[in-house]
Scaffold this motif. Structure first.
Motif, short mmCIF file in Angstrom:
data_model
loop_
_atom_site.label_atom_id
_atom_site.label_comp_id
_atom_site.label_asym_id
_atom_site.label_seq_id
_atom_site.Cartn_x
_atom_site.Cartn_y
_atom_site.Cartn_z
N UNK A 94 4.92 -1.53 17.78
CA UNK A 94 4.76 -2.39 16.60
C UNK A 94 5.70 -1.95 15.48
N UNK A 95 6.45 -2.86 14.88
CA UNK A 95 7.32 -2.48 13.75
C UNK A 95 6.52 -1.92 12.59
N UNK A 96 7.12 -0.98 11.84
CA UNK A 96 6.41 -0.32 10.73
C UNK A 96 5.90 -1.33 9.72
N UNK A 97 6.71 -2.33 9.39
CA UNK A 97 6.31 -3.28 8.37
C UNK A 97 5.10 -4.11 8.81
N UNK A 115 -6.94 7.88 4.54
CA UNK A 115 -6.48 8.31 5.86
C UNK A 115 -5.41 7.36 6.42
N UNK A 116 -5.31 6.16 5.87
CA UNK A 116 -4.30 5.19 6.32
C UNK A 116 -3.06 5.18 5.44
N UNK A 117 -3.06 5.95 4.36
CA UNK A 117 -1.96 5.89 3.40
C UNK A 117 -0.59 6.23 4.00
N UNK A 118 -0.49 7.17 4.97
CA UNK A 118 0.85 7.46 5.52
C UNK A 118 1.54 6.23 6.10
N UNK A 125 9.40 8.26 8.79
CA UNK A 125 8.93 9.34 9.67
C UNK A 125 7.41 9.45 9.63
N UNK A 126 6.83 9.37 8.42
CA UNK A 126 5.38 9.46 8.28
C UNK A 126 4.69 8.28 8.96
N UNK A 131 1.47 6.08 13.55
CA UNK A 131 1.25 5.14 14.66
C UNK A 131 1.10 5.89 15.97
N UNK A 132 1.91 6.92 16.18
CA UNK A 132 1.79 7.70 17.41
C UNK A 132 0.44 8.39 17.51
#
Length: 326
Positions: A94-97, A115-118, A125-126, A131-132
């Protein structure tokens, strides 16, 4: 209200599918609001006791305050019964955006949990690390909670699809949609879904409409974003029976029912393995002629199938054979 605009071709491409990832994400509704699902309270308590606190915190943070789920974690099934691994591989790409957009949308208008802020405020990188780590956690959750029971769950979902298909055959699309849930209404080429968070229309535009039964859904669930292709998860029939405790099976019961030789052959054909008569005879230490006689009975009673591959006839368990062996 959310509406799917379906032309004749889209209606013709309306199909059913089973989604392991939809079930995994839907289970988070039960963990987030266990009082809404009293029949699953024992299940929820067992699951929460087996998860680490930090894992529970991240999983529950994926569910928005109004119980919305991020779209990228509930992708439309590409085939009738995709594997969990194939669906998770799609999520990993999935793309970051898109990840950021869907997490924000699931929690709007509230801010996303810490906990979802990164994934929302962090750099590339974050976001990639997030996602990983999330996908690794979903894989662990699947192995811990779903893998041992997925075959039974899948059979319940497929039974619901069979029931709905009869409505489609006997009464067409209108009867099908009317019977799926009271919040659905088919009118003037559009499927309207009431009591939704958003208000928008989605034109299928040749993409059809996958219908996905869910043992955890409590109402119809379309994608949050109008940019996503049409899909509709809906509450499956027979969900309560999946959580009934059936007790531990007696290993000798199958022997008593169909005899030791046939029971052993059924067990050897487990896990989707297809074997020829000669190999079954070698593994059982019985003559090929005797094995053939047992296989003929198993085939005539619908417990195994047979297909020819070159000069070999390969046998494998049917769905009925799977259930009987369990």
């Amino acid at each position: 209200m959310i509406s799917f605009l379906l032309d004749v071709d889209d209606l013709a491409d309306t199909r059913f599918a089973v989604s392991p990832l939809q079930e995994l994400m839907g289970s988070l509704w039960t963990l987030r609001t266990p009082g809404r699902h009293p029949v699953r309270l024992p299940w929820a308590g067992t699951v929460l006791s087996r998860l680490r606190p930090q894992d529970t915190r991240l999983l529950l943070a994926l569910v928005g305050p109004r119980l919305a789920l991020p779209d990228f974690l509930t992708p439309p099934p590409a085939v009738f019964t995709p594997t969990f691994e194939d669906q998770l591989a799609l999520v990993r790409r999935t793309p970051r955006e898109t990840v950021r957009r869907d997490l924000v949308a699931a929690h709007a208008p509230a801010p996303v949990p810490e906990v979802l802020r990164p994934a929302v405020d962090g750099g590339p990188a974050a976001a990639d690390r997030f996602l990983g780590a999330l996908c690794d956690l979903l894989a662990h959750y699947w192995d811990l909670v779903f893998r041992p029971h997925w075959q039974r769950m899948r059979l319940a979902l497929e039974a619901d699809i069979t029931y709905r298909a009869r409505h489609l055959v006997s009464g067409g699309a209108r009867l099908l949609f009317d019977e799926l849930h009271p919040n659905l209404r088919w009118e003037n080429g559009a499927l309207h879904i009431r009591q939704m968070i958003g208000r928008h229309q989605i034109a299928a535009q040749g993409r059809g409409l996958p219908l996905v039964p869910s043992l955890f859904a409590y109402k119809p669930v379309p994608p949050l974003s109008p940019d996503e292709p049409p899909m509709l998860a809906y509450p499956s029939r027979g969900g309560a029976t999946v959580w009934e405790h059936c007790g531990d099976p007696d290993p000798s019961a199958l022997d008593a029912l169909i005899g030791v030789p046939k029971a052993r052959l059924l067990h050897l054909l487990g896990d989707g393995e297809a074997l020829p008569t000669a190999e079954l005879a070698r593994r059982t230490g019985v003559t090929p002629g005797a094995v053939s006689q047992h296989l003929r009975v198993l085939h005539e009673t619908g417990l195994v199938t047979r297909t020819r591959a070159g000069r070999y006839v390969l046998y494998r368990r049917t769905e009925l054979g799977e259930r009987l062996a369990r």
